[in-house]
Design a protein around this motif. Structure first.
Motif, PDB file in Angstrom:
ATOM      1  N   LEU A 283       0.838  -1.201   0.000  1.00  0.00           N
ATOM      2  CA  LEU A 283       0.000   0.000   0.000  1.00  0.00           C
ATOM      3  C   LEU A 283       0.878   1.258   0.000  1.00  0.00           C
ATOM      4  CD1 LEU A 283      -2.909   1.099   0.057  1.00  0.00           C
ATOM      5  CD2 LEU A 283      -2.789   1.045   2.559  1.00  0.00           C
ATOM      6  N   GLN A 284       1.925   1.260   0.799  1.00  0.00           N
ATOM      7  CA  GLN A 284       2.852   2.393   0.812  1.00  0.00           C
ATOM      8  C   GLN A 284       3.501   2.579  -0.556  1.00  0.00           C
ATOM      9  OE1 GLN A 284       5.459   1.244   4.034  1.00  0.00           O
ATOM     10  NE2 GLN A 284       4.197   2.283   5.577  1.00  0.00           N
ATOM     11  N   ASP A 285       3.932   1.483  -1.162  1.00  0.00           N
ATOM     12  CA  ASP A 285       4.565   1.552  -2.481  1.00  0.00           C
ATOM     13  C   ASP A 285       3.611   2.117  -3.533  1.00  0.00           C
ATOM     14  OD1 ASP A 285       6.865   0.483  -1.399  1.00  0.00           O
ATOM     15  OD2 ASP A 285       6.555  -1.527  -2.238  1.00  0.00           O
ATOM     16  N   LEU A 286       2.356   1.702  -3.499  1.00  0.00           N
ATOM     17  CA  LEU A 286       1.376   2.187  -4.475  1.00  0.00           C
ATOM     18  C   LEU A 286       1.219   3.701  -4.381  1.00  0.00           C
ATOM     19  CD1 LEU A 286      -0.860   1.588  -6.605  1.00  0.00           C
ATOM     20  CD2 LEU A 286      -2.435   1.416  -4.680  1.00  0.00           C
ATOM     21  N   PHE A 287       1.085   4.214  -3.165  1.00  0.00           N
ATOM     22  CA  PHE A 287       0.891   5.659  -3.003  1.00  0.00           C
ATOM     23  C   PHE A 287       2.145   6.452  -3.338  1.00  0.00           C
ATOM     24  CE2 PHE A 287      -3.072   4.578  -1.047  1.00  0.00           C
ATOM     25  CZ  PHE A 287      -3.870   5.674  -1.310  1.00  0.00           C
ATOM     26  N   THR A 288       3.308   5.939  -3.019  1.00  0.00           N
ATOM     27  CA  THR A 288       4.523   6.686  -3.346  1.00  0.00           C
ATOM     28  C   THR A 288       4.827   6.633  -4.838  1.00  0.00           C
ATOM     29  OG1 THR A 288       5.909   4.789  -2.734  1.00  0.00           O
ATOM     30  CG2 THR A 288       5.555   6.490  -1.061  1.00  0.00           C
ATOM     31  N   ARG A 289       4.409   5.561  -5.529  1.00  0.00           N
ATOM     32  CA  ARG A 289       4.612   5.472  -6.980  1.00  0.00           C
ATOM     33  C   ARG A 289       3.617   6.327  -7.758  1.00  0.00           C
ATOM     34  NH1 ARG A 289       4.296   0.034  -6.387  1.00  0.00           N
ATOM     35  NH2 ARG A 289       2.360   0.026  -7.557  1.00  0.00           N
ATOM     36  N   GLN A 290       2.365   6.366  -7.319  1.00  0.00           N
ATOM     37  CA  GLN A 290       1.325   6.996  -8.128  1.00  0.00           C
ATOM     38  C   GLN A 290       0.935   8.397  -7.674  1.00  0.00           C
ATOM     39  OE1 GLN A 290      -2.009   4.598  -9.208  1.00  0.00           O
ATOM     40  NE2 GLN A 290      -0.747   2.863  -9.768  1.00  0.00           N
ATOM     41  N   THR A 291       1.565   8.901  -6.647  1.00  0.00           N
ATOM     42  CA  THR A 291       1.316  10.281  -6.224  1.00  0.00           C
ATOM     43  C   THR A 291       2.662  10.924  -5.912  1.00  0.00           C
ATOM     44  OG1 THR A 291       1.158   9.828  -3.839  1.00  0.00           O
ATOM     45  CG2 THR A 291      -0.885   9.618  -5.128  1.00  0.00           C
ATOM     46  N   ASN A 292       2.636  12.216  -5.681  1.00  0.00           N
ATOM     47  CA  ASN A 292       3.868  12.903  -5.297  1.00  0.00           C
ATOM     48  C   ASN A 292       3.909  13.155  -3.792  1.00  0.00           C
ATOM     49  OD1 ASN A 292       1.886  14.796  -5.157  1.00  0.00           O
ATOM     50  ND2 ASN A 292       2.920  16.356  -6.364  1.00  0.00           N
ATOM     51  N   LEU A 293       3.153  12.364  -3.028  1.00  0.00           N
ATOM     52  CA  LEU A 293       3.110  12.510  -1.576  1.00  0.00           C
ATOM     53  C   LEU A 293       4.377  11.958  -0.933  1.00  0.00           C
ATOM     54  CD1 LEU A 293      -0.569  11.352  -1.014  1.00  0.00           C
ATOM     55  CD2 LEU A 293       0.297  13.689  -0.862  1.00  0.00           C
ATOM     56  N   THR A 294       4.771  12.566   0.165  1.00  0.00           N
ATOM     57  CA  THR A 294       5.912  12.101   0.941  1.00  0.00           C
ATOM     58  C   THR A 294       5.399  11.220   2.076  1.00  0.00           C
ATOM     59  OG1 THR A 294       7.113  14.140   0.440  1.00  0.00           O
ATOM     60  CG2 THR A 294       7.884  12.846   2.330  1.00  0.00           C
ATOM     61  N   LEU A 295       5.951  10.026   2.186  1.00  0.00           N
ATOM     62  CA  LEU A 295       5.560   9.088   3.235  1.00  0.00           C
ATOM     63  C   LEU A 295       6.191   9.514   4.552  1.00  0.00           C
ATOM     64  CD1 LEU A 295       4.043   6.394   3.737  1.00  0.00           C
ATOM     65  CD2 LEU A 295       6.214   5.241   3.302  1.00  0.00           C
ATOM     66  N   VAL A 296       5.352   9.697   5.591  1.00  0.00           N
ATOM     67  CA  VAL A 296       5.830  10.076   6.919  1.00  0.00           C
ATOM     68  C   VAL A 296       5.323   9.060   7.944  1.00  0.00           C
ATOM     69  CG1 VAL A 296       5.998  12.545   6.366  1.00  0.00           C
ATOM     70  CG2 VAL A 296       3.867  11.634   7.313  1.00  0.00           C
ATOM     71  N   SER A 297       5.973   9.022   9.114  1.00  0.00           N
ATOM     72  CA  SER A 297       5.583   8.057  10.143  1.00  0.00           C
ATOM     73  C   SER A 297       4.563   8.616  11.126  1.00  0.00           C
ATOM     74  CB  SER A 297       6.808   7.551  10.898  1.00  0.00           C
ATOM     75  OG  SER A 297       7.485   8.632  11.494  1.00  0.00           O
ATOM     76  N   LYS A 298       4.362   9.949  11.138  1.00  0.00           N
ATOM     77  CA  LYS A 298       3.327  10.528  11.993  1.00  0.00           C
ATOM     78  C   LYS A 298       2.902  11.883  11.438  1.00  0.00           C
ATOM     79  CE  LYS A 298       6.731  12.271  15.253  1.00  0.00           C
ATOM     80  NZ  LYS A 298       7.196  12.305  16.609  1.00  0.00           N
ATOM     81  N   ASN A 299       1.712  12.291  11.822  1.00  0.00           N
ATOM     82  CA  ASN A 299       1.136  13.585  11.421  1.00  0.00           C
ATOM     83  C   ASN A 299       0.997  13.757   9.904  1.00  0.00           C
ATOM     84  OD1 ASN A 299       0.956  14.389  14.155  1.00  0.00           O
ATOM     85  ND2 ASN A 299       3.089  15.065  14.094  1.00  0.00           N
ATOM     86  N   GLY A 300       0.648  12.693   9.196  1.00  0.00           N
ATOM     87  CA  GLY A 300       0.417  12.796   7.760  1.00  0.00           C
ATOM     88  C   GLY A 300      -0.882  13.537   7.471  1.00  0.00           C
ATOM     89  N   GLN A 301      -0.892  14.323   6.417  1.00  0.00           N
ATOM     90  CA  GLN A 301      -2.116  15.031   6.045  1.00  0.00           C
ATOM     91  C   GLN A 301      -3.178  14.038   5.553  1.00  0.00           C
ATOM     92  OE1 GLN A 301       0.009  17.659   3.389  1.00  0.00           O
ATOM     93  NE2 GLN A 301      -0.375  19.401   4.748  1.00  0.00           N
ATOM     94  N   LEU A 302      -2.742  12.974   4.896  1.00  0.00           N
ATOM     95  CA  LEU A 302      -3.612  11.842   4.573  1.00  0.00           C
ATOM     96  C   LEU A 302      -3.124  10.679   5.423  1.00  0.00           C
ATOM     97  CD1 LEU A 302      -3.697  12.089   0.670  1.00  0.00           C
ATOM     98  CD2 LEU A 302      -5.135  13.270   2.336  1.00  0.00           C
ATOM     99  N   HIS A 303      -4.055   9.952   6.039  1.00  0.00           N
ATOM    100  CA  HIS A 303      -3.665   8.926   7.003  1.00  0.00           C
ATOM    101  C   HIS A 303      -4.501   7.666   6.789  1.00  0.00           C
ATOM    102  CE1 HIS A 303      -3.716   7.421  11.394  1.00  0.00           C
ATOM    103  NE2 HIS A 303      -2.662   6.945  10.781  1.00  0.00           N
ATOM    104  N   PHE A 304      -3.820   6.529   6.702  1.00  0.00           N
ATOM    105  CA  PHE A 304      -4.472   5.229   6.589  1.00  0.00           C
ATOM    106  C   PHE A 304      -4.078   4.368   7.771  1.00  0.00           C
ATOM    107  CE2 PHE A 304      -4.329   6.598   2.199  1.00  0.00           C
ATOM    108  CZ  PHE A 304      -5.546   6.183   1.699  1.00  0.00           C
ATOM    109  N   ASP A 305      -5.041   3.664   8.312  1.00  0.00           N
ATOM    110  CA  ASP A 305      -4.756   2.608   9.274  1.00  0.00           C
ATOM    111  C   ASP A 305      -5.864   1.582   9.166  1.00  0.00           C
ATOM    112  OD1 ASP A 305      -6.701   4.225  10.592  1.00  0.00           O
ATOM    113  OD2 ASP A 305      -6.119   3.367  12.502  1.00  0.00           O
ATOM    114  N   GLY A 306      -5.646   0.432   9.756  1.00  0.00           N
ATOM    115  CA  GLY A 306      -6.650  -0.614   9.687  1.00  0.00           C
ATOM    116  C   GLY A 306      -6.072  -1.947  10.084  1.00  0.00           C
ATOM    117  N   GLU A 307      -6.800  -3.000   9.729  1.00  0.00           N
ATOM    118  CA  GLU A 307      -6.398  -4.341  10.095  1.00  0.00           C
ATOM    119  C   GLU A 307      -6.953  -5.347   9.103  1.00  0.00           C
ATOM    120  OE1 GLU A 307      -7.763  -2.247  12.633  1.00  0.00           O
ATOM    121  OE2 GLU A 307      -9.765  -2.589  11.870  1.00  0.00           O
TER     122      GLU A 307
END
Length: 168
Positions: free
Chosen positions: A60-84
């Motif tokens: 999931l991280q790879d998909l978003f970093t490949r298809q958007t220009n978003l920077t992956l961060v470990s906290k306080n992301g403007q877009l945030h995903f979590d789940g199980e």
């Protein structure tokens, strides 16, 4: 006649330049967001498959970093995903004359929470699932299991992308 051709050619060129500024080949609409946070998706299914949560999160991280220009961060992301991962099951799909399964289906269900800290109307929590069918005589191990995970995870992550930032 030449002036008409020049006029039509000019319209075509202008339309092309204008549309290129609006269109994105990935279909991702991240708005003004610059960062994305994707937390680890824990495997809470009744059947635990080692490494599945890590593989899903990484893909999931790879998909978003490949298809958007978003920077992956470990906290306080403007877009945030979590789940199980909430379900991992194998069910027989078709029967043979001797009342044994001819085909089985592996299904994985992922509960996903998406938080857009810039536009709360886009937030959601929903479940995404997909399956992989295989012959009942085949053991779902090794490369067969890897192929099943690849197909299922690719589809679920793409569905999550489309539901959150995709504009198809």
């Amino acid at each position: 006649m030449r002036k008409i051709f020049q006029f039509l050619f000019s319209i075509l060129i202008i339309t092309t330049f204008i549309s290129c500024g609006i269109y994105s080949f990935t279909g991702g609409d991240v708005g003004d967001a610059k960062t994305i946070q994707i937390d680890f998706f824990r495997n809470e299914a009744p059947i635990i498959e080692p490494g599945l949560g890590q593989k899903f999160t990484q893909d999931l991280q790879d998909l978003f970093t490949r298809q958007t220009n978003l920077t992956l961060v470990s906290k306080n992301g403007q877009l945030h995903f979590d789940g199980e991962i909430v379900d991992y099951r194998i069910t027989p799909m078709t029967a043979q004359a001797n009342q044994t399964a001819a085909q089985n289906r592996l299904t994985i269900v992922v509960n996903t929470r998406y938080t857009n800290n810039l536009d709360e109307k886009k937030n959601f929590e929903k479940q995404f699932s997909f399956y992989y069918d295989y012959a009942a005589a085949v053991q779902l191990t090794g490369s067969q299991l890897d192929a099943a995970f690849d197909e299922i995870i690719e589809r679920i992550t793409q569905d999550i992308f489309n539901a959150s930032v995709g504009k198809w």
